[in-house]
Design a protein around this motif. Sequence first.
Motif, mmCIF file in Angstrom:
data_model
loop_
_atom_site.group_PDB
_atom_site.id
_atom_site.type_symbol
_atom_site.label_atom_id
_atom_site.label_comp_id
_atom_site.label_asym_id
_atom_site.label_seq_id
_atom_site.Cartn_x
_atom_site.Cartn_y
_atom_site.Cartn_z
ATOM 1 N N PHE A 1 -8.694 12.290 -3.454
ATOM 2 C CA PHE A 1 -9.500 11.042 -2.945
ATOM 3 C C PHE A 1 -10.637 11.060 -3.672
ATOM 4 N N GLN B 1 0.905 -1.327 -0.257
ATOM 5 C CA GLN B 1 -0.026 -0.003 0.100
ATOM 6 C C GLN B 1 0.716 1.188 -0.019
ATOM 7 N N SER B 2 2.007 1.094 0.499
ATOM 8 C CA SER B 2 3.012 2.579 0.780
ATOM 9 C C SER B 2 3.372 2.677 -0.735
ATOM 10 N N GLY C 1 0.159 7.312 -6.241
ATOM 11 C CA GLY C 1 -1.084 8.111 -6.572
ATOM 12 C C GLY C 1 -2.437 7.208 -6.346
ATOM 13 N N LEU C 2 -2.399 6.113 -5.946
ATOM 14 C CA LEU C 2 -3.501 5.198 -5.805
ATOM 15 C C LEU C 2 -3.757 4.733 -4.429
ATOM 16 N N LEU C 3 -5.005 4.984 -3.765
ATOM 17 C CA LEU C 3 -5.471 4.300 -2.284
ATOM 18 C C LEU C 3 -6.483 3.721 -2.440
ATOM 19 N N CYS D 1 -11.299 2.529 -4.948
ATOM 20 C CA CYS D 1 -9.959 2.854 -5.480
ATOM 21 C C CYS D 1 -9.997 4.374 -5.662
ATOM 22 N N ALA E 1 0.478 4.383 -2.887
ATOM 23 C CA ALA E 1 0.177 5.558 -2.368
ATOM 24 C C ALA E 1 1.196 6.317 -3.124
ATOM 25 N N ARG E 2 2.352 6.136 -3.553
ATOM 26 C CA ARG E 2 3.143 6.844 -4.143
ATOM 27 C C ARG E 2 3.056 7.061 -5.389
ATOM 28 N N ARG F 1 -7.848 8.429 -5.965
ATOM 29 C CA ARG F 1 -6.480 9.163 -6.411
ATOM 30 C C ARG F 1 -6.083 9.623 -4.898
ATOM 31 N N ALA F 2 -4.641 9.601 -4.797
ATOM 32 C CA ALA F 2 -4.139 10.009 -3.363
ATOM 33 C C ALA F 2 -4.119 11.557 -3.300
ATOM 34 N N ASP F 3 -4.016 12.258 -4.238
ATOM 35 C CA ASP F 3 -4.108 13.677 -4.069
ATOM 36 C C ASP F 3 -5.419 14.309 -3.887
#
Length: 149
Positions: free
Chosen positions: A125, A52-53, A59-61, A119, A56-57, A121-123
């Motif tokens: 949500f 998951q780390s 851009g996906l959570l 799913c 996230a880098r 976007r990390a930036d």
Amino acid sequence: MHAQSRSPSPSVLRCRVYYEDTDAGGIVYYVNYLKFMERARTERLRALGYAQSELARDGLLFVVHSSEARYHAPARLDDELLIGAEVVEAKRASLRFYQEVRRAEDEVLLCEGWVTVACVRADSFRPRAIPTAMRTVLAGNPASIQSGD
């Protein structure tokens, strides 16, 4: 879907019940089953090559959209647990997991749950599509994949 007729999940996390997981009576506090399930989903992703780390880098959570739990029997202090995490549905931007928590000693079903993760976007949500290759790997069953990329 009846739990007793299901085979064990293909990915199983082993963990021990600690004092911090229990109430004053030495019984696992109900919400802690969700924590155990979260760990099993995370380890399932990791076992399939998706830490998951790193996601996230990139851009996906994955965030929990909804959850349902059914409690069958109590887990107690010092029990060793087996927590399964199986993707049962993979859509364009979400995954639905079926999860079981069993006591390792006798494999009695203690809790089962269904968790849908979205799913995003990390930036921002905001929802985003799960990459098709990832969806195929996570589902492990091409028949359960829904197209739409």
